[in-house]
Structures are given as structure tokens and as C-alpha cells.
Enzyme design. Structure first.
Site, PDB file in Angstrom:
ATOM      1  N   HIS A  65      47.213  -2.874 -22.309  1.00 18.89           N
ATOM      2  CA  HIS A  65      47.839  -3.718 -23.327  1.00 18.89           C
ATOM      3  C   HIS A  65      47.114  -5.056 -23.472  1.00 18.89           C
ATOM      4  O   HIS A  65      46.611  -5.618 -22.494  1.00 18.89           O
ATOM      5  CB  HIS A  65      49.319  -3.938 -22.996  1.00 18.89           C
ATOM      6  N   ASP A  67      47.996  -8.070 -23.847  1.00 19.21           N
ATOM      7  CA  ASP A  67      48.396  -9.225 -23.041  1.00 19.21           C
ATOM      8  C   ASP A  67      47.997  -9.068 -21.572  1.00 19.21           C
ATOM      9  O   ASP A  67      48.377  -9.880 -20.731  1.00 19.21           O
ATOM     10  CB  ASP A  67      49.910  -9.500 -23.176  1.00 19.21           C
ATOM     11  N   HIS A  68      47.204  -8.021 -21.279  1.00 18.06           N
ATOM     12  CA  HIS A  68      46.706  -7.811 -19.915  1.00 18.06           C
ATOM     13  C   HIS A  68      45.188  -7.732 -19.864  1.00 18.06           C
ATOM     14  O   HIS A  68      44.591  -7.951 -18.809  1.00 18.06           O
ATOM     15  CB  HIS A  68      47.325  -6.547 -19.306  1.00 18.06           C
ATOM     16  N   ASP A 140      53.211  -4.193 -15.669  1.00 20.80           N
ATOM     17  CA  ASP A 140      54.466  -4.043 -16.408  1.00 20.80           C
ATOM     18  C   ASP A 140      55.244  -2.797 -15.972  1.00 20.80           C
ATOM     19  O   ASP A 140      56.004  -2.224 -16.743  1.00 20.80           O
ATOM     20  CB  ASP A 140      54.187  -3.928 -17.918  1.00 20.80           C
ATOM     21  N   HIS A 178      55.204 -10.573 -16.016  1.00 24.39           N
ATOM     22  CA  HIS A 178      55.957 -11.360 -17.007  1.00 24.39           C
ATOM     23  C   HIS A 178      57.110 -12.114 -16.348  1.00 24.39           C
ATOM     24  O   HIS A 178      57.691 -11.646 -15.367  1.00 24.39           O
ATOM     25  CB  HIS A 178      56.547 -10.456 -18.102  1.00 24.39           C
TER      26      HIS A 178
HETATM   27 FE    FE Z   1      52.730  -7.009 -20.669  1.00 19.82          FE
HETATM   28 ZN    ZN Z   2      52.329  -3.807 -21.056  1.00 18.20          ZN
END
Ligand code: FE
Ligand code: ZN
Length: 262
Positions: A65, A67-68, A140, A178
């Protein structure tokens, strides 16, 4: 380099990125190597390296993803770092150099991380576990008082992934990606209102957030006692979310579906 009892521990830095992501730096004093776990963006990672006087040598990605992995290519261009990520998802990890799985584990400086294949949130998600340092980087998959959404996997996959993480020692520090803990606590309390350990932990989380502090890392002891997604096989949760003939994985799926609607 073999691991020895006299090795200094890994140093771990935690810093926020984007709106609610955490970035982590791990520094191995024995080899002077430094890894960024799941860099959403480059600038805060470079700033954190500079603040500690560390040179970035590695990126460890848990899943694909944005955001990673968003900082991967920029950081590689600026530092020449090596990018380590899940073999199963190598095609979706920008700039990947070293593809790892449970059989290979992941080498980092003087350390060797165990790799757990933990699909559910995505089909190729992995977690990195540094046993001697009691540190788990789980992306996550497992959150403090929560778990990731099932974007690409089934409840059965997520349940078996969570059981792998639940099997680790109680004093394992859980570095999840997160800061969702306070909203996770609200759902957890609705799912398991009779859980006194959870009520106490929710108060602690509220106190930390009111003081502007991070709730990460959590510990596996806290998560085993309080996280409804690790507790889908407990009687109270089965009574509330389960039904006749449902497996533990089915109950996990029902809890996850309830959280999606919460
Ligand atoms: Fe994430
Ligand atoms: Zn994720």
C-alpha cells in the site's frame, strides 16, 4: 555476523507520517546499519535519520500500500539503501532488491529477522520479528486494539495470520503502522464491555492521546488481553458475534464486519 549475547540492542525510533501513519527506524549499533520500516514518504525518514546521526541502509516493507511504500524510490535514489519486501508481492513493491518469505527470513546488519506470512489485509502481507529485541513490525495486520481491513484476504487467512502473531511472547513490543488506537478502543469496548483489562487499557490510551503521546508500541500481553480480533475464540466474543456451526475464523470475520459498520 552471528548474534551474540553481548550485542547491543537495536535502537528504535518512532515518528509520525502523513495523517496517522507511523514511521519506524531501527538502528543496529553493531553494524551501524539503519532500516526504515514502511516509509510512507521520504522527508520525515531522512529527518529522523539526521536527528539520530544514522545513515539509511535498508527499507523493510510489510505490504504494497502507498502509505507503506510511498517513500521507497525517493529514499533509494537519495541514499542507495536496499529495499526488502514480501516475495509473494515483489511485483507491487517499488524498487525491491531482496524478496523475503518465511523460509528466508530477512537479514539486517548483525540481526536476522523472522518473517511471518500474514495475508488478510493484503494477499502478500508480511511481518518482521526481531526475537532478541522482542520487537514485531506488523504493518496493517495487527493494530493496537484492532486489526487491518480485509482488502484482499478472507477471515480464515486473517485469523491464521493473527494466530501466528498471538503465539509470540507476551513481552513482544508491537510496532503497528497506524495510530488508530483510540477509535479501535471504542469498538473493542462495544464488542467486549465485560473485559476489565480492556476498560483499563482504553483509559490509558485516552490519557496518552490527551497528552499528545503515541500509543505505539503496544505489547502482545496487552493485545492478548484486550484486542477483540486476537480474542475471537473467547466465549464472550463468540456469544456476541458467533452462531451455530461458526468457526473461530467465522467469528473473527463477524467481528471485522461489525467494526467496518461501527
Ligand atoms: Fe496502512
Ligand atoms: Zn495497508
Amino acid at each position: 555476523m552471528p548474534q551474540t549475547a553481548t550485542q547491543p540492542p537495536l535502537e528504535i525510533a518512532v515518528f509520525p507520517m502523513l495523517s496517522d501513519n507511523y514511521g519506524f527506524l531501527i538502528h543496529d549499533p553493531a553494524s551501524a546499519k539503519t532500516a526504515a520500516i514502511d516509509p510512507a514518504e521520504a522527508a520525515p525518514v531522512l529527518a529522523a535519520c539526521a536527528a539520530h546521526g544514522w545513515q539509511l541502509t535498508h527499507i523493510l516493507n510489510t505490504h504494497h500500500h502507498g502509505d507503506h511504500v510511498g517513500g521507497n524510490l525517493d529514499l533509494k535514489a537519495k541514499t542507495g539503501c536496499a529495499i526488502v519486501g514480501p516475495a509473494y508481492d515483489r511485483a507491487r513493491i517499488p524498487g525491491i532488491d531482496v524478496a523475503v518469505d518465511e523460509a528466508s527470513g530477512a537479514d539486517f546488519g548483525s540481526r536476522h529477522a523472522e518473517v511471518f506470512f500474514v495475508p488478510g489485509h493484503t494477499r502478500g502481507h508480511i511481518a518482521y520479528y526481531f526475537a532478541r529485541d522482542k520487537a514485531l513490525f506488523c504493518g496493517d495486520t495487527l493494530f493496537a486494539l484492532g486489526c487491518g481491513r480485509l482488502f484482499e484476504g478472507t477471515p480464515a487467512q486473517m485469523w491464521s495470520s493473527l494466530l501466528k502473531l498471538r503465539a509470540l511472547p507476551d513481552d513482544t513490543r508491537v510496532y503497528c503502522a497506524h495510530e488508530y488506537t483510540q477509535s479501535n478502543a471504542r469498538f473493542a469496548l462495544s464488542a467486549e464491555p465485560e473485559n476489565a483489562a480492556l476498560a483499563a487499557q482504553a483509559e490509558e490510551v485516552a490519557r496518552l492521546r490527551a497528552a499528545g503521546q503515541f500509543t505505539i508500541p503496544s505489547t502482545l500481553a496487552v493485545e492478548k488481553a484486550c484486542n477483540p480480533f486476537l480474542r475471537a475464540d473467547q466465549p464472550d466474543l463468540r456469544r456476541r458475534f458467533g452462531g451455530a456451526g461458526m468457526t473461530d475464523a467465522d467469528v473473527l470475520g463477524a467481528i471485522r464486519a461489525a467494526k467496518d459498520r461501527f
